[in-house]
Design an enzyme around this catalytic site. Sequence first.
Site, PDB file in Angstrom:
ATOM      1  N   LYS A  76       0.867  -1.183   0.000  1.00 39.33           N
ATOM      2  CA  LYS A  76       0.000   0.000   0.000  1.00 39.33           C
ATOM      3  C   LYS A  76       0.899   1.227   0.000  1.00 39.33           C
ATOM      4  O   LYS A  76       1.931   1.242   0.688  1.00 39.33           O
ATOM      5  CB  LYS A  76      -0.895  -0.036   1.241  1.00 39.33           C
ATOM      6  N   SER A 151      -9.777   2.142   2.904  1.00 39.82           N
ATOM      7  CA  SER A 151      -8.863   2.878   2.062  1.00 39.82           C
ATOM      8  C   SER A 151      -7.872   1.988   1.298  1.00 39.82           C
ATOM      9  O   SER A 151      -7.251   2.450   0.343  1.00 39.82           O
ATOM     10  CB  SER A 151      -8.071   3.877   2.921  1.00 39.82           C
ATOM     11  N   SER A 175     -10.163  -0.335   7.067  1.00 44.01           N
ATOM     12  CA  SER A 175      -9.567  -0.238   5.728  1.00 44.01           C
ATOM     13  C   SER A 175      -8.829  -1.460   5.212  1.00 44.01           C
ATOM     14  O   SER A 175      -8.435  -1.476   4.046  1.00 44.01           O
ATOM     15  CB  SER A 175      -8.626   0.953   5.665  1.00 44.01           C
TER      16      SER A 175
END
Length: 483
Positions: A76, A151, A175
């Site tokens: 990420k 997210s 998330s």
Amino acid sequence: MHTKTLAELAAGLKARDFSSRELVQHFLDRIDRHNGTLNAFVTVCRDRALAAAEKADARLAKGEGGALTGLPVAQKDIFCTRDIKTSCGSRMLDNFPAPYDATVVAKLDAAGTALLGKLNMDEFAMGSSNETSYYGPVKNPWNTGCVPGGSSGGSAAAVAAGLTPAATGTDTGGSIRQPAAFCGITGLKPTYGRVSRWGMIAFASSLDQGGPMARSAEDCALLLGAMAGFDRRDSTSVDEPVPDYRAALENSLEGVKIGLPVEFFADLDSRMAAVLDAAMAEYRRLGAVFEEISLPNIGLSVPAYYVIAPSECSSNLARYDGVRYGYRCENPKDLEDLYMRTRGEGFGAEVKRRILIGTYALSAGYYDAYYLKAQKIRRLIAEDFKRAFRQVDVILGPTTPTPAFGIGEKTGDPLSMYLSDIYTIAVNLAGLPGISIPAGFIDGKPVGLQLIGGYFAEARLLNVAHRFQQVTEWHRKIPEEFA
Ligand code: GLN
């Protein structure tokens, strides 16, 4: 190769069915082919990945290397990667090559993995749909008109579509688990303090926790074993030995007590309830027993979170001032103009909304009424869970209220967006571990099942998830377009 789990790919590497170089090249080709549709990767690290693969092949040829040697992963874009752009999904960091590797990145590198690239995400991890990213929305591989969740939406979409066999995510209020549910993959949010936050860009420091996202619980066990552990550079990382998460996967579920919080099922959509009922029937066949429990304060978790998380973010994001690194506005008139325009131009609307709310909640006149009150509610929620875990071993519920929603469907209404984390947020407030596993489909879109455990009960959660995956095929499903 892209339909296989990490564990299967590792076996293929050991047997020399293919080399790490071939494996990495296969995923790089898939990224080239599909990223235009999905927008899951912000940066592709071709050379770094191939160099790591060569190194891994040399080790494997000598019969060396561990469980993850030679396997591709993606990070990420919230994790700092040395000399590689680390954007956090924001214009503010669009020009920021991190000067060092985050602990999680260093640990996965040391385990011999090959970093394919950096994954799209909501700006500073604020969002539930990946629509707040400076780099544009990510598409859900199951239905490209729908969001992948957020997210960590880039991570979930990339794994689901077979652009990487595994990824990292971070979970402040859901998330990891919510996008895992929306994309039909497995995502584990560890106990707060289990995985180092050093080099993981801060959103709300008392809630943020990094974790693995992959096809199966077994893969998450493999990854967590490499990611977890004490780090003296993170003062909230816990000095607790890291167990062999794979060793407990096969444990019997005979007599394991699973709690069903009445509050999770009261207003649950009937089709979601049907998916959970079918999953519970599998668990009964595996020998687990169910018990109704209550988490009386859980209804206050979303309001408490939306005071605490913005408060912490307003403080954490004060560092982006255009002086030391990141975005800087053109031709500032004076220092004040530099601060105002840098932040005005560098941050998107959702981030600004949170900073405003947080600054307000922390201001002298309102601190007691909002921030302090929210912290008290947080304690009550943690105590609800403590009481529940005296009664049961794990808690089961939905991960999300609905399957993935349409792109643009909730962007005009932040409150309805915030409610998509209604089942995940309390877990962060209490600092507990939680995992989402695929449990079925509604209208062709995946649905997740959430399991919550006591502090440091990751091995138990992975065990309960793995046993389910041994008798179901949901985690094996792959969207047709990407098969
Ligand atoms: N959707 C929640 C938020 O917007 C949680 C985000 C997260 O876990 N990073 O804050």
